[in-house]
Design an enzyme around this catalytic site. Structure first.
Site, PDB file in Angstrom:
ATOM      1  N   ASP A  91       0.826  -1.218   0.000  1.00 25.16           N
ATOM      2  CA  ASP A  91       0.000   0.000   0.000  1.00 25.16           C
ATOM      3  C   ASP A  91       0.861   1.269   0.000  1.00 25.16           C
ATOM      4  O   ASP A  91       0.743   2.118   0.887  1.00 25.16           O
ATOM      5  CB  ASP A  91      -0.933   0.034   1.218  1.00 25.16           C
ATOM      6  CG  ASP A  91      -1.808  -1.190   1.334  1.00 25.16           C
ATOM      7  OD1 ASP A  91      -2.278  -1.676   0.301  1.00 25.16           O
ATOM      8  OD2 ASP A  91      -2.017  -1.660   2.475  1.00 25.16           O
ATOM      9  N   GLU A 144     -11.714  -1.208  -2.951  1.00 24.18           N
ATOM     10  CA  GLU A 144     -11.126  -0.455  -1.841  1.00 24.18           C
ATOM     11  C   GLU A 144      -9.974   0.407  -2.348  1.00 24.18           C
ATOM     12  O   GLU A 144      -9.677   0.466  -3.539  1.00 24.18           O
ATOM     13  CB  GLU A 144     -10.628  -1.415  -0.759  1.00 24.18           C
ATOM     14  CG  GLU A 144      -9.597  -2.414  -1.235  1.00 24.18           C
ATOM     15  CD  GLU A 144      -9.275  -3.472  -0.193  1.00 24.18           C
ATOM     16  OE1 GLU A 144      -9.836  -3.432   0.908  1.00 24.18           O
ATOM     17  OE2 GLU A 144      -8.443  -4.361  -0.490  1.00 24.18           O
TER      18      GLU A 144
END
Length: 308
Positions: A28, A195
């Site tokens: 991420d 997401e």
């Protein structure tokens, strides 16, 4: 290559990530070109793991954003483990947003810290920005900021009906009390597997990038990056065929190919006038280890993004 973004692209035709050296392990990633020169990347893992680079190619482990977790993080998991940070520069300082939660629940919170330098070890935490509880229809994780229409906005969301957005107070960097929670993207079927939103402005459009399907399973991950666009920051966002992202639409931007499995957890940063896509992939030639992917993000004549 001038493929329309909704055209299925053969795995062999996707570009490989920019070659990098040094500490490649990341998850991420959020990347920024620092005002002082060089680059910083923050990520899930550690107490917001940090990587530094002088040239964007050689990356070095730089420890963590924080020496120890702020005490309030333990309200959301028992290890004080933060996820999916987002770094930006505004009002003379760097802002680092992040999420704290536990796997499989939307009892979650987004927090913020600031720093004058943007370097690890210099961050001051300012607590909660926005929260969600199990009674909410959204999940307050995966934050990303954008300034639009003279206001500051934060997109966020993971599963639980997908991607949302809320207005922030520019001075505090926290959610405006009572501000509406806008709905930007979802899937038509449970578990609404979308997401990690990130919104960028290009031309007259706002482009919403998001990660679809499953992360965090090494070489079995099915993460992929899709996008839609809107002339209004609040939406509606549609793909190149006009299908709303609120109805499961989205143009495929990048998916797994070759050794680069489960591409996602993306963010976009600007460097010397060019847009770059930062993401993680699971390396099929290294036991599915998550690594940093960097690709130049270009824009086709029809306005849609393409990875180079």
């Amino acid at each position: 290559m001038a493929l329309l973004p909704h055209t299925a692209q053969a795995a062999s035709s996707y570009p490989v990530p920019r070659p990098i050296t040094g500490q490649q392990i990341i998850h991420d990633p959020t990347v920024i070109h620092l005002k002082s020169g060089g680059y910083a990347a923050y990520s899930t893992g550690g107490i917001i793991g940090a990587r530094l680079s002088k040239d964007g190619k050689q990356w070095d482990d730089a420890g963590n954003a924080f020496a120890e977790p702020p005490s309030w993080w333990y309200e959301y998991n028992n290890t004080g483990d933060p996820w999916a940070p987002d770094i930006s520069y505004r009002a003379g300082k760097y802002w680092l947003y992040y999420a704290v939660s536990s796997w499989g629940t939307n009892h979650s919170a987004i927090g913020v810290a600031t720093s004058r330098s943007g370097l690890p070890g210099t961050w001051t935490d300012h607590g909660k920005v926005f929260t969600s509880e199990t009674t909410d229809h959204w999940n307050a994780i995966d934050p990303a900021l954008i300034k639009a229409d003279g206001k500051l906005w934060m997109s966020f969301g993971s599963y639980w009906t997908g991607i949302r957005m809320v207005e922030l107070n520019e001075r505090t960097g926290k959610a405006v009390p009572g501000a509406p929670v806008h709905h930007l993207a979802t899937r038509p079927d449970l578990p609404y597997a979308v997401e990690g939103p990130y919104i960028v402005k290009h031309g007259r459009y706002y482009y919403l990038f998001a990660s679809y399907d499953a992360c965090c399973s090494g070489v079995n991950s099915t993460y992929k990056i899709k996008a839609g666009r809107s002339t209004d920051i609040k939406g509606p966002y549609v793909d190149s065929e006009g299908k709303p992202l609120l109805e499961g639409g989205g143009d495929l931007v990048l998916e797994g190919h070759g050794r680069f499995i489960g591409t996602g957890g993306q963010s976009v940063f600007q460097d010397k006038g060019e847009d770059w896509l930062a993401y993680h992939y699971y390396d099929a030639e290294d036991s599915g280890t998550p690594k940093l992917g960097l690709n130049k993000l270009s824009w086709q004549a029809n306005g849609w993004p393409i990875v180079l």
